[in-house]
Design an enzyme around this catalytic site. Structure first.
Site, short mmCIF file in Angstrom:
data_model
loop_
_atom_site.label_atom_id
_atom_site.label_comp_id
_atom_site.label_asym_id
_atom_site.label_seq_id
_atom_site.Cartn_x
_atom_site.Cartn_y
_atom_site.Cartn_z
N LYS A 151 0.96 -1.17 0.07
CA LYS A 151 -0.13 -0.01 0.07
C LYS A 151 0.87 1.27 0.08
O LYS A 151 0.69 1.97 0.86
CB LYS A 151 -0.85 -0.01 1.19
CG LYS A 151 -1.91 -1.14 1.30
CD LYS A 151 -3.09 -1.08 2.38
CE LYS A 151 -3.81 -2.43 2.61
NZ LYS A 151 -4.35 -2.94 1.31
N CYS A 152 1.90 1.14 -0.95
CA CYS A 152 2.74 2.40 -1.02
C CYS A 152 2.86 2.99 -2.43
O CYS A 152 2.57 2.37 -3.30
CB CYS A 152 4.23 1.76 -0.73
SG CYS A 152 5.71 2.82 -0.89
N GLY A 153 3.03 4.35 -2.39
CA GLY A 153 3.29 4.79 -3.58
C GLY A 153 4.20 4.16 -4.74
O GLY A 153 4.15 4.32 -5.86
N THR A 212 4.57 1.04 -4.61
CA THR A 212 4.28 -0.49 -4.98
C THR A 212 4.22 -0.70 -6.37
O THR A 212 4.61 -2.05 -6.84
CB THR A 212 2.75 -0.73 -4.34
OG1 THR A 212 2.96 -0.43 -2.93
CG2 THR A 212 2.33 -2.09 -4.27
#
Length: 165
Positions: free
Chosen positions: A40-42, A44
């Site tokens: 859930k990361c920018g 990803t």
């Protein structure tokens, strides 16, 4: 696993996503890319580029290992099973994604203690700053290079190709 940091990269034995030891001796003679990952990361979407690198160079001796970590913005909240499912369903990941670990602090996995001890980041900073930092290990087990989260898999392709040659 003991928290002692071994002298050799190949003496490391982290746990896979089923809590079985993943013996790094099986990586001898290969170029290895290690990445702390999160769902859930920018960053990803880098899973896509990592998988493309893996498909392009796996037959030439590249191994990629993903280490899920929930230490940055709680961006990897899932169980090991949920993480594996996410990676396969959303990005077609076929490289090993191991057990979720800590990369910083008192409970940092020995793999990351080893990597950080061998190669500092920007301005000599030893800690991991965010998800998707990358370490390349050469065929002799030396930590060759460290890349920030901003370095995409595509941007390190030429370096990987050189090490595999």
């Amino acid at each position: 696993m003991s928290s002692e940091v071994p002298e050799s990269f190949y003496d490391l034995k982290p746990l896979d996503n089923k809590s079985e030891p993943y013996d790094f001796h099986q990586l001898e003679g290969k170029t290895v890319l290690i990445v702390n990952v999160a769902s859930k990361c920018g960053f990803t979407p880098q899973y896509k580029g990592l998988e493309e690198l893996y498909k392009k160079y796996h037959d030439k001796g590249l191994e990629i290992l993903g280490f899920p970590c929930n230490q940055f913005g709680r961006q990897e909240p899932g169980s090991d099973e949920e993480i594996a499912s996410f990676c396969t369903l959303n990005y077609g990941v076929t490289f090993p994604v191991l057990k979720k670990i800590d990369v910083n602090g008192d409970h940092a996995d020995p793999v990351y203690k080893f990597l950080k001890g061998k190669k500092a980041g920007l301005l000599g900073f030893r800690g991991i700053k965010w998800n998707f930092e990358k370490f390349i290990i050469d065929k002799q087990g030396n930590v060759f290079q460290r890349y920030s989260s901003m370095s995409t898999p595509e941007s390190i392709d030429a370096e990987v190709a050189k090490l595999l040659a």
